[in-house]
Design a protein around this motif. Structure first.
Motif, short mmCIF file in Angstrom:
data_model
loop_
_atom_site.label_atom_id
_atom_site.label_comp_id
_atom_site.label_asym_id
_atom_site.label_seq_id
_atom_site.Cartn_x
_atom_site.Cartn_y
_atom_site.Cartn_z
N GLN A 178 6.01 31.01 -17.41
CA GLN A 178 6.82 30.54 -18.70
C GLN A 178 5.55 30.72 -19.13
OE1 GLN A 178 9.24 29.29 -19.61
NE2 GLN A 178 10.29 29.64 -17.98
N GLY A 179 5.24 31.19 -20.82
CA GLY A 179 4.45 31.02 -21.37
C GLY A 179 3.29 29.56 -21.94
N LEU B 144 -4.56 26.04 -19.35
CA LEU B 144 -5.62 26.80 -19.14
C LEU B 144 -6.95 26.03 -20.24
CD1 LEU B 144 -3.22 29.54 -19.83
CD2 LEU B 144 -4.66 29.76 -18.21
N PHE C 260 -9.13 32.59 -23.44
CA PHE C 260 -9.01 32.39 -22.26
C PHE C 260 -9.59 32.20 -21.77
CE2 PHE C 260 -4.56 30.39 -23.71
CZ PHE C 260 -4.42 30.96 -24.27
N GLY C 261 -10.04 31.21 -21.15
CA GLY C 261 -10.07 31.01 -19.42
C GLY C 261 -8.98 30.97 -18.27
N TYR D 280 2.12 34.80 -39.46
CA TYR D 280 1.42 36.28 -38.22
C TYR D 280 2.03 36.57 -37.10
CZ TYR D 280 -2.23 32.90 -36.86
OH TYR D 280 -3.00 31.74 -36.44
N GLN E 267 1.56 37.12 -32.31
CA GLN E 267 0.00 38.09 -32.28
C GLN E 267 0.70 38.76 -30.74
OE1 GLN E 267 -3.41 35.49 -30.93
NE2 GLN E 267 -3.18 34.66 -33.39
N TYR F 287 -0.06 39.44 -26.08
CA TYR F 287 -1.42 38.77 -25.48
C TYR F 287 -0.80 39.41 -24.00
CZ TYR F 287 -3.54 35.18 -28.08
OH TYR F 287 -4.42 34.74 -29.21
N GLN G 183 -0.63 39.15 -20.07
CA GLN G 183 -2.09 38.44 -18.60
C GLN G 183 -1.70 38.97 -17.21
OE1 GLN G 183 -0.05 34.30 -18.20
NE2 GLN G 183 -1.67 33.75 -17.63
N GLY H 119 -2.72 35.52 -12.21
CA GLY H 119 -3.62 34.15 -11.86
C GLY H 119 -5.27 34.40 -12.69
N ARG H 120 -5.25 35.53 -14.47
CA ARG H 120 -5.56 35.22 -15.61
C ARG H 120 -5.06 34.15 -16.36
NH1 ARG H 120 -9.95 38.68 -14.20
NH2 ARG H 120 -10.32 39.69 -12.44
N GLY H 121 -6.28 34.14 -17.13
CA GLY H 121 -5.41 34.24 -18.34
C GLY H 121 -5.08 35.34 -19.85
N PRO H 122 -4.57 34.10 -20.76
CA PRO H 122 -3.86 35.78 -21.58
C PRO H 122 -5.19 36.86 -22.00
CG PRO H 122 -2.75 33.78 -21.85
CD PRO H 122 -3.59 33.44 -20.82
N PHE I 136 -6.09 38.82 -25.38
CA PHE I 136 -5.65 38.60 -26.60
C PHE I 136 -5.53 40.75 -27.06
CE2 PHE I 136 -4.57 38.63 -31.67
CZ PHE I 136 -5.60 40.81 -31.62
N LEU J 144 -2.89 42.06 -32.81
CA LEU J 144 -2.10 41.03 -34.28
C LEU J 144 -1.14 41.03 -35.44
CD1 LEU J 144 -4.30 37.57 -35.77
CD2 LEU J 144 -3.25 39.71 -36.91
N LEU K 136 3.13 38.72 -24.14
CA LEU K 136 3.91 37.65 -24.16
C LEU K 136 3.09 37.53 -25.40
CD1 LEU K 136 0.83 34.97 -21.82
CD2 LEU K 136 3.87 35.07 -22.44
N LEU L 186 -1.17 28.04 -32.07
CA LEU L 186 0.48 29.05 -31.63
C LEU L 186 1.50 29.04 -30.84
CD1 LEU L 186 -1.73 32.49 -30.60
CD2 LEU L 186 -0.67 32.01 -33.10
N PHE M 239 4.01 30.59 -27.61
CA PHE M 239 4.50 31.95 -26.93
C PHE M 239 5.76 31.92 -26.78
CE2 PHE M 239 -0.56 32.85 -26.24
CZ PHE M 239 -0.72 32.26 -26.37
N GLY M 240 5.69 32.74 -26.24
CA GLY M 240 6.85 32.85 -25.71
C GLY M 240 6.87 32.79 -24.57
N SER M 241 8.00 33.18 -23.10
CA SER M 241 7.81 33.10 -22.19
C SER M 241 7.03 34.68 -21.05
CB SER M 241 8.85 33.10 -21.41
OG SER M 241 10.18 34.08 -21.61
#
Lengths: 115, 113
Positions: free
Chosen positions: A41-42, A91, A106-107, B32, B34, B36, B38, B41-44, B46, B49, B89, B101, B103-105
């Motif tokens: 999921q997002g 997050l 994001f972290g 707007y 955006q 991203y 991903q 194991g990490r964050g999204p 960017f 936009l 994403l 924001l 987010f979609g899945s």
């Protein structure tokens, strides 16, 4: 420039135990977000801070979740008591808050497993 | 109800081809949108936009289109590489706040060598 820092990266706890996550945003970013992300999921917003003020916490389950950002810099998200369904990645993100340029940074997230 | 839908299936393409990812939304009027990336194991992170009054935006091998009539954004990666393999994403401002924001899945893209 350092990115968004989160700790711990991983946490395993028994259900009903408390847990806390810490986030240090990018220096100068006045907007801070906490998201929850389930597998496949997002991210879903839990709470957004503008400086030290929580301006949107409508998605935060307030019976067990709490957050603070006392000096408008770093932030802590707490769950007490944790439930099995809280297992997810938490997050933290920050942004400079400019209206049409609010890309979020994001972290790496904290992966929580509740047993 | 408000909904953001991305490609329901994972997308596998051959290296060198163009990957096209779709983001459809209902009951939103975003100012707007955006995109991203991903990695596991990490964050999204960017990428791009695009504003509601912009039809298209480009950045290196990336191109985004935004059709507010169709309520759709397309994200293209040209000359795709295995290093482009990740989950992508889309996110849009769904609450009326310029800083919020939704987010979609995500769509999982795999570029095969």
């Amino acid at each position: 420039e350092a990115g968004v820092v989160q700790s711990p990266r991983y946490k395993i706890i028994e259900k009903k135990q408390p847990v806390a996550f810490w986030c240090n945003p990018i220096s100068g970013h006045n907007t801070l977000y906490w998201y929850l992300q389930n597998l496949g999921q997002g991210p879903e917003l839990l709470i957004r801070y503008e400086n030290e003020e929580a301006v949107d916490d409508s998605q935060l389950p307030k019976d067990r979740f709490s957050a603070e950002r006392l000096k408008g810099v770093d932030s802590t998200l707490k769950i007490q008591p944790a439930e099995l369904g809280d297992s997810a990645v938490y997050l933290c993100a920050s942004s400079s808050g400019q209206k049409f340029n609010n890309e979020q940074f994001f972290g790496p997230g904290t992966r929580l497993t509740v047993l | 109800s408000q909904k953001i839908e991305q490609n329901s299936e994972a997308l596998n393409i051959q290296e060198g081809k163009t990957a096209t990812l779709t983001c459809n939304y209902t009951n939103y009027s975003p100012a707007y949108l955006q995109w991203y990336r991903q990695d596991p194991g990490r964050g999204p992170v960017f990428l791009l936009l695009i504003r509601e009054n912009e039809k298209e935006k480009r950045k290196e091998r990336l191109k985004v289109t935004f059709d507010t009539t169709l309520k759709q954004s397309l994200f293209h990666i040209t000359a795709s590489q295995p290093a482009d393999s990740a989950t992508y994403l889309c996110a849009l401002d769904g609450s009326g706040s310029a800083r919020q924001l939704t987010f979609g899945s995500g769509t999982q893209l795999t570029v095969l060598p």
